[in-house]
Design a protein around this motif. Structure first.
Motif, PDB file in Angstrom:
ATOM      1  N   ASP A  34      88.963  36.897  21.115  1.00  0.00           N
ATOM      2  CA  ASP A  34      88.818  37.870  20.037  1.00  0.00           C
ATOM      3  C   ASP A  34      90.011  37.937  19.088  1.00  0.00           C
ATOM      4  OD1 ASP A  34      90.722  39.039  21.632  1.00  0.00           O
ATOM      5  OD2 ASP A  34      89.493  40.774  22.178  1.00  0.00           O
ATOM      6  N   ASP A  35      90.906  36.996  19.154  1.00  0.00           N
ATOM      7  CA  ASP A  35      92.118  36.914  18.323  1.00  0.00           C
ATOM      8  C   ASP A  35      93.180  37.954  18.672  1.00  0.00           C
ATOM      9  OD1 ASP A  35      91.586  34.606  16.800  1.00  0.00           O
ATOM     10  OD2 ASP A  35      90.320  35.760  15.430  1.00  0.00           O
ATOM     11  N   LYS A  36      92.876  38.899  19.548  1.00  0.00           N
ATOM     12  CA  LYS A  36      93.897  39.871  19.963  1.00  0.00           C
ATOM     13  C   LYS A  36      94.951  39.223  20.858  1.00  0.00           C
ATOM     14  CE  LYS A  36      90.737  43.737  19.501  1.00  0.00           C
ATOM     15  NZ  LYS A  36      90.033  44.838  20.176  1.00  0.00           N
ATOM     16  N   ASP A  37      94.573  38.151  21.536  1.00  0.00           N
ATOM     17  CA  ASP A  37      95.529  37.432  22.389  1.00  0.00           C
ATOM     18  C   ASP A  37      96.724  36.939  21.588  1.00  0.00           C
ATOM     19  OD1 ASP A  37      94.214  37.450  24.965  1.00  0.00           O
ATOM     20  OD2 ASP A  37      92.752  36.072  24.108  1.00  0.00           O
ATOM     21  N   ARG A  38      96.490  36.531  20.351  1.00  0.00           N
ATOM     22  CA  ARG A  38      97.539  35.923  19.539  1.00  0.00           C
ATOM     23  C   ARG A  38      98.380  36.913  18.750  1.00  0.00           C
ATOM     24  NH1 ARG A  38      94.571  30.816  16.787  1.00  0.00           N
ATOM     25  NH2 ARG A  38      93.201  32.430  16.022  1.00  0.00           N
ATOM     26  N   HIS A  39      98.023  38.192  18.780  1.00  0.00           N
ATOM     27  CA  HIS A  39      98.820  39.185  18.050  1.00  0.00           C
ATOM     28  C   HIS A  39     100.260  39.115  18.549  1.00  0.00           C
ATOM     29  CE1 HIS A  39     100.399  43.044  16.738  1.00  0.00           C
ATOM     30  NE2 HIS A  39      99.409  43.078  15.864  1.00  0.00           N
ATOM     31  N   PRO A  40     101.252  39.153  17.661  1.00  0.00           N
ATOM     32  CA  PRO A  40     102.642  38.961  18.089  1.00  0.00           C
ATOM     33  C   PRO A  40     103.163  40.011  19.071  1.00  0.00           C
ATOM     34  CG  PRO A  40     102.523  39.562  15.752  1.00  0.00           C
ATOM     35  CD  PRO A  40     101.126  39.309  16.215  1.00  0.00           C
ATOM     36  N   GLU A  41     102.534  41.183  19.127  1.00  0.00           N
ATOM     37  CA  GLU A  41     102.986  42.217  20.064  1.00  0.00           C
ATOM     38  C   GLU A  41     102.180  42.261  21.366  1.00  0.00           C
ATOM     39  OE1 GLU A  41     104.449  46.077  18.313  1.00  0.00           O
ATOM     40  OE2 GLU A  41     103.173  45.338  16.672  1.00  0.00           O
TER      41      GLU A  41
END
Length: 151
Positions: A39-46
């Motif tokens: 869901d692209d949340k894995d790649r969020h920098p935080e």
């Protein structure tokens, strides 16, 4: 057992593969639930990827700690999973305790909200979470929102 808490960019390709494979094996295959796991949340920098490895390097448990504003106004813990090889070893509670500590340590004023599978309500209540919604279906599985209440 070795615990690690890394950002996406700190994960090795093999570790990321093991994490994603475990999540798909359990949430998509074992629970027979077709949904967009990536869901692209894995790649969020935080975003923090918290996991436990056996002494032999096998992935035993995983949780994803999300910053405030990504899933909820509060910080969030999700994708909580114990691998079949780790089940029955008492890993789930320390996994969640570490995830809570990580969220509170990183975003001390944000609070924590989770979307929990309904059958795990009592487990999360023991960790300090209180239901803040009625049961709802998410991808065909009963869930409820819960907020962490510090002791």
């Amino acid at each position: 057992m070795q615990w690690q808490n890394l950002t996406f960019n700190q994960l090795t390709a093999n570790t990321l593969y093991d994490i994603l494979k475990l999540r798909v094996d359990v949430f998509v295959v074992e629970q027979a639930c077709a949904y967009p796991e990536l869901d692209d949340k894995d790649r969020h920098p935080e975003t923090q990827h918290l996991f436990a490895l056996s002494t032999g390097g096998e992935l035993l448990a995983y949780a994803r700690v999300l910053p405030p504003g990504l899933s909820y106004p509060e910080a969030s813990i999700g994708r909580v999973v114990v691998a079949p090889a780790g089940r029955g070893l008492g890993i789930a509670t320390p996994l969640m305790q570490r995830a809570i500590e990580s969220a509170l340590g990183t975003w001390p004023d944000a609070g924590i909200q989770i979307g929990a599978q309904d059958y795990l309500k009592a487990f999360y209540q023991k960790l300090g979470f209180k239901a803040c919604s009625e049961m709802y279906l998410e991808d065909g599985i009963p869930h409820l929102d819960m907020r962490y209440q510090s002791a």
